[in-house]
Design an enzyme around this catalytic site. Structure first.
Site, PDB file in Angstrom:
ATOM      1  N   ASN A  14       0.839  -1.217   0.000  1.00  0.00           N
ATOM      2  CA  ASN A  14       0.000   0.000   0.000  1.00  0.00           C
ATOM      3  C   ASN A  14       0.865   1.254   0.000  1.00  0.00           C
ATOM      4  OD1 ASN A  14      -3.042  -0.443   0.110  1.00  0.00           O
ATOM      5  ND2 ASN A  14      -2.282  -2.005   1.523  1.00  0.00           N
ATOM      6  N   MET A  90       0.510  -2.446  12.392  1.00  0.00           N
ATOM      7  CA  MET A  90      -0.165  -3.492  13.164  1.00  0.00           C
ATOM      8  C   MET A  90      -0.420  -3.147  14.636  1.00  0.00           C
ATOM      9  SD  MET A  90      -0.763  -5.446  10.763  1.00  0.00           S
ATOM     10  CE  MET A  90      -1.374  -6.974  11.476  1.00  0.00           C
ATOM     11  N   ARG A  91      -0.350  -1.874  14.999  1.00  0.00           N
ATOM     12  CA  ARG A  91      -0.620  -1.507  16.394  1.00  0.00           C
ATOM     13  C   ARG A  91      -1.793  -0.548  16.499  1.00  0.00           C
ATOM     14  NH1 ARG A  91       3.346  -3.140  19.658  1.00  0.00           N
ATOM     15  NH2 ARG A  91       5.164  -3.822  18.485  1.00  0.00           N
ATOM     16  N   LEU A  93      -3.398   2.708  17.991  1.00  0.00           N
ATOM     17  CA  LEU A  93      -2.917   3.987  18.522  1.00  0.00           C
ATOM     18  C   LEU A  93      -3.734   4.341  19.772  1.00  0.00           C
ATOM     19  CD1 LEU A  93      -2.661   5.895  15.124  1.00  0.00           C
ATOM     20  CD2 LEU A  93      -0.751   5.013  16.499  1.00  0.00           C
ATOM     21  N   ASN A 107      -6.847   4.824   7.741  1.00  0.00           N
ATOM     22  CA  ASN A 107      -6.407   3.430   7.754  1.00  0.00           C
ATOM     23  C   ASN A 107      -7.068   2.688   6.593  1.00  0.00           C
ATOM     24  OD1 ASN A 107      -5.294   0.971   8.853  1.00  0.00           O
ATOM     25  ND2 ASN A 107      -7.338   0.474   9.633  1.00  0.00           N
ATOM     26  N   HIS A 109      -8.405  -1.056   5.524  1.00  0.00           N
ATOM     27  CA  HIS A 109      -8.751  -2.334   6.146  1.00  0.00           C
ATOM     28  C   HIS A 109      -9.312  -3.290   5.085  1.00  0.00           C
ATOM     29  CE1 HIS A 109      -9.822  -5.029   9.387  1.00  0.00           C
ATOM     30  NE2 HIS A 109     -10.983  -5.209   8.796  1.00  0.00           N
ATOM     31  N   LEU A 144     -11.408  -0.025  17.476  1.00  0.00           N
ATOM     32  CA  LEU A 144     -10.674  -0.929  16.591  1.00  0.00           C
ATOM     33  C   LEU A 144     -11.333  -0.905  15.208  1.00  0.00           C
ATOM     34  CD1 LEU A 144      -8.653  -3.290  16.024  1.00  0.00           C
ATOM     35  CD2 LEU A 144     -10.446  -4.834  16.843  1.00  0.00           C
ATOM     36  N   ASP A 145     -10.613  -0.358  14.227  1.00  0.00           N
ATOM     37  CA  ASP A 145     -11.119  -0.263  12.854  1.00  0.00           C
ATOM     38  C   ASP A 145     -12.512   0.374  12.789  1.00  0.00           C
ATOM     39  OD1 ASP A 145      -8.802  -1.398  11.728  1.00  0.00           O
ATOM     40  OD2 ASP A 145      -9.509  -3.398  12.228  1.00  0.00           O
ATOM     41  N   GLU A 174      -7.392  -2.222  -2.731  1.00  0.00           N
ATOM     42  CA  GLU A 174      -6.798  -1.386  -1.674  1.00  0.00           C
ATOM     43  C   GLU A 174      -5.858  -0.368  -2.310  1.00  0.00           C
ATOM     44  OE1 GLU A 174      -5.017  -3.380   1.697  1.00  0.00           O
ATOM     45  OE2 GLU A 174      -6.312  -5.114   1.417  1.00  0.00           O
TER      46      GLU A 174
HETATM   47  C1  GRF Z   1      -3.362  -4.766   3.889  1.00  0.00           C
HETATM   48  O1  GRF Z   1      -4.178  -5.853   3.564  1.00  0.00           O
HETATM   49  C2  GRF Z   1      -4.124  -3.737   4.679  1.00  0.00           C
HETATM   50  O2  GRF Z   1      -5.471  -3.674   4.331  1.00  0.00           O
HETATM   51  C3  GRF Z   1      -3.983  -4.239   6.087  1.00  0.00           C
HETATM   52  O3  GRF Z   1      -2.685  -4.760   6.159  1.00  0.00           O
HETATM   53  C4  GRF Z   1      -2.251  -5.163   4.858  1.00  0.00           C
HETATM   54  C5  GRF Z   1      -0.978  -4.441   4.587  1.00  0.00           C
HETATM   55  O4  GRF Z   1      -0.383  -4.825   3.375  1.00  0.00           O
HETATM   56  N1  GRF Z   1      -4.257  -3.191   7.035  1.00  0.00           N
HETATM   57  P1  GRF Z   1       0.850  -4.012   2.785  1.00  0.00           P
HETATM   58  O5  GRF Z   1       1.919  -3.990   3.890  1.00  0.00           O
HETATM   59  O6  GRF Z   1       0.398  -2.642   2.441  1.00  0.00           O
HETATM   60  O7  GRF Z   1       1.303  -4.798   1.606  1.00  0.00           O
END
Ligand code: GRF
Length: 201
Positions: A14, A90-91, A93, A107, A109, A144-145, A174
């Site tokens: 991303n 992955m955390r 905030l 974010n 998701h 969360l999300d 994405e």
């Molecule tokens: C993606 O699927 C995003 O939606 C999720 O974590 C993944 C990250 O992928 N939050 P990348 O590191 O951007 O390849």
């Protein structure tokens, strides 16, 4: 032109989509810094290749989340960041952090929120047996999300999908949705009324 910070923990596809969109002139902004909590994140390599500043902030080096986040906040301050993008970060905030950047953190998701928040969203969707899933870009609030939804894209779940194939198909979208949402923010086209996002023409 907005100043963007991208927070990552992993492979950074991303992040790459944002870098590519900026190069193509599709985002009125630039990435000032990429911050990772994981020194091994391939996202860091992608940043280096594109001459983007990086910082690794190791969570376990600090006694508390507050101290850890203070270091991140300092980096954000140095670069006068307008928008923080969580791209596979992955955390969670803290509310203190979120309040400091109220409606300035987004974010991505890999599910149609509010369905399947949290980890392994694609696996959750498959186990539930939904026929449609997708991805969501939203503002980050204290939950969360959760937080106001900016853009969503639906993706059909196929009978023979496994986690890998579904994730791959969702990921493609994405990469389109996240740069688009950033550009909407950069153009000041996002208005939030009572937690609902309205996009200005
Ligand atoms: C993606 O699927 C995003 O939606 C999720 O974590 C993944 C990250 O992928 N939050 P990348 O590191 O951007 O390849």
């Amino acid at each position: 032109m907005i100043n963007i910070a991208v927070l990552v923990s992993g492979r950074g596809t991303n992040l790459q989509a944002i870098i590519d969109a900026i190069k193509k002139g599709r985002i009125d902004g630039s990435i000032k810094i990429v911050i990772s909590d994981n020194p091994e994140a391939y996202a860091l390599e992608r940043a280096h290749r594109n001459n983007i500043n990086t910082e690794v902030v190791l969570y376990k080096k600090f006694n508390s989340k507050k101290e850890y986040e203070e270091v991140i906040l300092k980096h954000l301050c140095v670069y006068k960041i307008d928008l923080i993008v969580l791209a596979g970060y992955m955390r969670l905030l803290s509310s203190n952090f979120v309040q400091k950047y109220h409606h300035r953190i987004i974010n991505i998701h890999p599910a149609l929120l509010p369905a399947f928040p949290g980890l392994n969203a694609q696996r959750q969707a498959l186990r539930y047996g939904v026929k449609v899933s997708g991805c969501t870009v939203h503002f980050v609030d204290e939950g969360l999300d959760s937080g106001p939804i900016i853009l969503q894209k639906a993706v059909k779940v196929k009978q023979d999908d496994d986690e890998e194939s579904l994730s791959r198909r969702i990921l493609k979208y994405e990469h389109q949705l996240l740069p688009r949402a950033i550009q909407l923010f950069a153009q000041d086209r996002i208005k939030i009324i009572k937690n609902i996002v309205f996009l200005k023409e």
